[in-house]
Write a protein that holds these residues in place. Structure first.
Motif, PDB file in Angstrom:
ATOM      1  N   ASN A 428      70.220  48.145 -25.689  1.00  0.00           N
ATOM      2  CA  ASN A 428      70.022  47.387 -24.461  1.00  0.00           C
ATOM      3  C   ASN A 428      68.675  47.753 -23.824  1.00  0.00           C
ATOM      4  OD1 ASN A 428      70.484  45.742 -22.224  1.00  0.00           O
ATOM      5  ND2 ASN A 428      71.729  47.277 -21.157  1.00  0.00           N
ATOM      6  N   PRO A 429      67.563  47.524 -24.555  1.00  0.00           N
ATOM      7  CA  PRO A 429      66.262  47.995 -24.051  1.00  0.00           C
ATOM      8  C   PRO A 429      65.837  47.319 -22.750  1.00  0.00           C
ATOM      9  CG  PRO A 429      65.963  46.566 -25.953  1.00  0.00           C
ATOM     10  CD  PRO A 429      67.430  46.844 -25.861  1.00  0.00           C
ATOM     11  N   TRP A 430      66.060  46.031 -22.619  1.00  0.00           N
ATOM     12  CA  TRP A 430      65.623  45.334 -21.411  1.00  0.00           C
ATOM     13  C   TRP A 430      66.477  45.719 -20.210  1.00  0.00           C
ATOM     14  CZ3 TRP A 430      60.965  43.533 -21.656  1.00  0.00           C
ATOM     15  CH2 TRP A 430      60.445  43.124 -22.895  1.00  0.00           C
ATOM     16  N   GLY A 431      67.768  45.968 -20.445  1.00  0.00           N
ATOM     17  CA  GLY A 431      68.619  46.444 -19.362  1.00  0.00           C
ATOM     18  C   GLY A 431      68.203  47.819 -18.899  1.00  0.00           C
ATOM     19  N   ALA A 432      67.855  48.685 -19.850  1.00  0.00           N
ATOM     20  CA  ALA A 432      67.391  50.035 -19.492  1.00  0.00           C
ATOM     21  C   ALA A 432      66.067  49.962 -18.731  1.00  0.00           C
ATOM     22  CB  ALA A 432      67.238  50.874 -20.752  1.00  0.00           C
ATOM     23  N   ALA A 433      65.159  49.098 -19.194  1.00  0.00           N
ATOM     24  CA  ALA A 433      63.865  48.956 -18.528  1.00  0.00           C
ATOM     25  C   ALA A 433      64.050  48.425 -17.107  1.00  0.00           C
ATOM     26  CB  ALA A 433      62.966  48.026 -19.334  1.00  0.00           C
ATOM     27  N   LYS A 434      64.967  47.503 -16.956  1.00  0.00           N
ATOM     28  CA  LYS A 434      65.230  46.963 -15.624  1.00  0.00           C
ATOM     29  C   LYS A 434      65.752  48.059 -14.690  1.00  0.00           C
ATOM     30  CE  LYS A 434      67.729  43.191 -13.328  1.00  0.00           C
ATOM     31  NZ  LYS A 434      68.663  42.045 -13.532  1.00  0.00           N
ATOM     32  N   TRP A 435      66.630  48.926 -15.223  1.00  0.00           N
ATOM     33  CA  TRP A 435      67.154  50.024 -14.417  1.00  0.00           C
ATOM     34  C   TRP A 435      66.045  50.956 -13.957  1.00  0.00           C
ATOM     35  CZ3 TRP A 435      67.248  55.387 -15.073  1.00  0.00           C
ATOM     36  CH2 TRP A 435      68.070  56.087 -14.183  1.00  0.00           C
ATOM     37  N   TRP A 436      65.183  51.331 -14.876  1.00  0.00           N
ATOM     38  CA  TRP A 436      64.094  52.247 -14.554  1.00  0.00           C
ATOM     39  C   TRP A 436      63.167  51.672 -13.482  1.00  0.00           C
ATOM     40  CZ3 TRP A 436      63.737  57.189 -15.364  1.00  0.00           C
ATOM     41  CH2 TRP A 436      64.317  57.788 -16.495  1.00  0.00           C
ATOM     42  N   SER A 437      63.016  50.356 -13.414  1.00  0.00           N
ATOM     43  CA  SER A 437      61.999  49.751 -12.549  1.00  0.00           C
ATOM     44  C   SER A 437      62.566  49.008 -11.346  1.00  0.00           C
ATOM     45  CB  SER A 437      61.140  48.779 -13.376  1.00  0.00           C
ATOM     46  OG  SER A 437      61.966  47.772 -13.959  1.00  0.00           O
ATOM     47  N   THR A 438      63.872  49.196 -11.075  1.00  0.00           N
ATOM     48  CA  THR A 438      64.510  48.519  -9.941  1.00  0.00           C
ATOM     49  C   THR A 438      64.926  49.539  -8.892  1.00  0.00           C
ATOM     50  OG1 THR A 438      65.347  46.774 -11.413  1.00  0.00           O
ATOM     51  CG2 THR A 438      66.389  46.977  -9.246  1.00  0.00           C
ATOM     52  N   SER A 439      64.663  49.220  -7.623  1.00  0.00           N
ATOM     53  CA  SER A 439      65.026  50.157  -6.546  1.00  0.00           C
ATOM     54  C   SER A 439      66.528  50.401  -6.553  1.00  0.00           C
ATOM     55  CB  SER A 439      64.581  49.610  -5.191  1.00  0.00           C
ATOM     56  OG  SER A 439      65.207  48.380  -4.913  1.00  0.00           O
ATOM     57  N   ASN A 440      66.906  51.642  -6.228  1.00  0.00           N
ATOM     58  CA  ASN A 440      68.301  52.073  -6.352  1.00  0.00           C
ATOM     59  C   ASN A 440      68.743  52.734  -5.048  1.00  0.00           C
ATOM     60  OD1 ASN A 440      70.656  53.729  -7.162  1.00  0.00           O
ATOM     61  ND2 ASN A 440      70.097  53.017  -9.229  1.00  0.00           N
ATOM     62  N   ILE A 441      69.878  52.277  -4.517  1.00  0.00           N
ATOM     63  CA  ILE A 441      70.348  52.819  -3.234  1.00  0.00           C
ATOM     64  C   ILE A 441      70.707  54.300  -3.351  1.00  0.00           C
ATOM     65  CG2 ILE A 441      71.162  50.603  -2.367  1.00  0.00           C
ATOM     66  CD1 ILE A 441      73.977  51.411  -3.180  1.00  0.00           C
ATOM     67  N   ASP A 442      71.081  54.743  -4.554  1.00  0.00           N
ATOM     68  CA  ASP A 442      71.402  56.160  -4.746  1.00  0.00           C
ATOM     69  C   ASP A 442      70.157  57.039  -4.740  1.00  0.00           C
ATOM     70  OD1 ASP A 442      74.094  55.578  -4.927  1.00  0.00           O
ATOM     71  OD2 ASP A 442      74.031  55.322  -7.102  1.00  0.00           O
ATOM     72  N   MET A 443      68.988  56.408  -4.736  1.00  0.00           N
ATOM     73  CA  MET A 443      67.723  57.153  -4.762  1.00  0.00           C
ATOM     74  C   MET A 443      66.865  56.782  -3.561  1.00  0.00           C
ATOM     75  SD  MET A 443      66.970  56.739  -8.834  1.00  0.00           S
ATOM     76  CE  MET A 443      68.336  56.935  -9.999  1.00  0.00           C
ATOM     77  N   ASP A 444      67.532  56.514  -2.437  1.00  0.00           N
ATOM     78  CA  ASP A 444      66.834  56.131  -1.201  1.00  0.00           C
ATOM     79  C   ASP A 444      65.958  54.908  -1.409  1.00  0.00           C
ATOM     80  OD1 ASP A 444      67.987  58.221   0.239  1.00  0.00           O
ATOM     81  OD2 ASP A 444      66.395  59.611  -0.365  1.00  0.00           O
TER      82      ASP A 444
END
Length: 472
Positions: A428-444
């Motif tokens: 799931n490379p594109w899903g992983a890339a999206k995770w890495w580059s999308t703002s996350n509420i768990d990370m402020d």
């Protein structure tokens, strides 16, 4: 050097001279009006091909010398010359219509792409290509003197002059409310086509590639081909200036010729020497670009009809403007032609733009100290196969985001390898890339990539995200 001693001739005397040289003039009043309104020397470019030429034999194996005389070939008429001029005039106006569309779209894309980085990126020497600015980020003070004589400094001088002279209401409003300088998306609305081309040439390659992709120009690696776009635009600036100054297009020898057409399948047929030395290649490029900007545009089919009917009416060959044999059977001129789509899905293209990437060879140099290129490539494949290294499939290759590498230790960052494995990056490379580059509420609301670089990302954060499955 021979001094010029030809006497002045009235329009009537010019007409008599044409008759003496063998040109048939059926309507003297029409011919005199044309000489008054168009001019003898402008029209001479259109009757040149009807003059008698003589070949002189040269040395064995050499091309014969050709001398063009003053006399006209039998059957040459003034009406035919005027018809040819009228065809060329209509073609110039038609070409300007297409160039206008391309110029406006280029301005928007320049402002949008540069503005995404900084509102005043056009003023920032570090934001543009070093060859354009002569700016060395490692020695900024010493490079100041070099910048003063750079193409960027010259370009900015012209831009500031245009800003000062502008009477546009949107410029007046911005100056009154915010003062100077103007942001890049305002500046690009003031640029001439030539100035816009200069800015395009002065951008960094990744930015050029983004703009090229927006025009549907891609290289063999599915990247936007910014180098090709830069060459195309330079040619269109030349063509626009020719048209704007009423220059001849028909049988015209193009000085600033097109390059890099071979990478676009629909334009390969226009890449020959003859096609590029005349205007056919430019017409094909405009057909391609206008169809990219508006798939429903009829500019292409109108152009084909104009060439076919206009030249047939005066019994002239399309070869004079560089049309290759069977040119009108090429797909780009067909009524049902549709421009090729981006080879990458829109979402994947957007994700890819979020990363600085390297290919397999460069990734191998980082994670494997071997001097054997095959072994380094094998190390990259092994790490990707274990989902430790995120590789984005693009065409027949993989792109590896550089944030993953710990270059000091020549390895994949262990925290990145842990996250990629949890994210099942191989499958799931594109899903992983999206995770890495999308703002996350768990990370402020920071992205995991930013958190990694800030040193705040932890395995616990990664475990929480993966358990919530909020990376797909």
């Amino acid at each position: 050097m021979t001094s010029y001693d030809k006497p002045f001739k009235t329009h009537a005397q010019q007409l008599d001279l044409l008759r003496e040289r063998g040109m048939h003039i059926a309507d003297e009043a029409t011919a005199l009006r044309a000489l008054r309104n168009i001019g003898y020397y402008r029209l001479s470019g259109y009757w040149y091909i009807y003059r008698v030429s003589t070949k002189f034999v040269c040395a064995l194996g050499a091309e014969p010398d050709i001398e063009v005389g003053d006399q006209f070939k039998p059957g040459t008429t003034f009406d035919r010359v005027l018809d040819l001029y009228d065809f060329d005039r209509r073609l110039r106006l038609h070409v300007l219509d297409a160039i206008d569309r391309v110029e406006v779209a280029l301005r928007v894309r320049l402002g949008y792409t540069l503005g995404a980085g900084d509102a005043f990126a056009h003023l920032d020497r570090a934001a543009l290509d070093e060859a354009f600015t002569q700016f060395d980020s490692r020695n900024p003070i010493a490079s100041q003197a070099l910048w003063l004589s750079s193409e960027h400094a010259k370009w900015l001088t012209n831009v500031r002059r245009d800003e000062d002279r502008s009477k546009h209401e949107f410029v007046k409003h911005f100056k009154a409310k915010y003062g100077m300088p103007l942001p890049v998306w305002v500046v690009t609305e003031l640029l001439t086509f030539g100035s816009a081309a200069t800015l395009l040439a002065g951008m960094k390659q990744p930015q050029k590639n983004i703009i090229a992709a927006g025009f549907g120009i891609f290289d063999e690696h599915c990247d936007g081909d910014g180098a090709a776009l830069t060459k195309w635009i330079a040619n269109l600036v030349y063509l626009r200036n020719t048209c704007a100054h009423h220059g001849r297009l028909w049988n015209h020898n193009v000085v600033d010729q097109l390059g890099r057409l071979e990478g676009t399948p629909d334009l390969i047929h226009a890449s020959g020497v003859h096609q590029r030395s005349r205007i056919y290649a430019s017409l094909a490029v405009l057909a391609y670009l206008t169809s990219q900007l508006d798939p429903e545009s009829t500019w292409r089919t109108d152009t084909a009809a104009m060439i076919e009917s206009g030249l047939a009416a005066i019994d002239e060959s399309p070869d004079r403007i560089g049309c290759p044999p069977l040119w009108n059977r090429e797909p780009i001129w067909a009524a049902d032609y549709r421009p090729p789509a981006d080879p990458l899905p829109v979402e994947h293209r957007e994700i890819l733009r979020r990363f600085e990437c390297v290919g397999t060879a460069d990734a191998g140099l980082i994670i494997d100290a071997s001097s054997n290129a095959k072994r380094r490539a094998s190390a990259v494949r092994y790490s990707r196969g274990r989902s430790e290294l995120l590789g984005l499939p693009v065409g027949n290759t993989y792109r590896f985001p550089v944030f993953q590498f710990d270059t000091m230790c020549a390895r994949i960052n262990p925290l990145v390898a842990y996250a990629n494995t949890a994210l099942e990056a191989k499958d799931n490379p594109w899903g992983a890339a999206k995770w890495w580059s999308t703002s996350n509420i768990d990370m402020d609301s920071a992205t995991p990539m930013d958190s990694l670089q800030a040193g705040t990302l932890t395995r616990q954060m990664i475990d929480n995200c993966v358990s919530h499955r909020n990376f797909e």
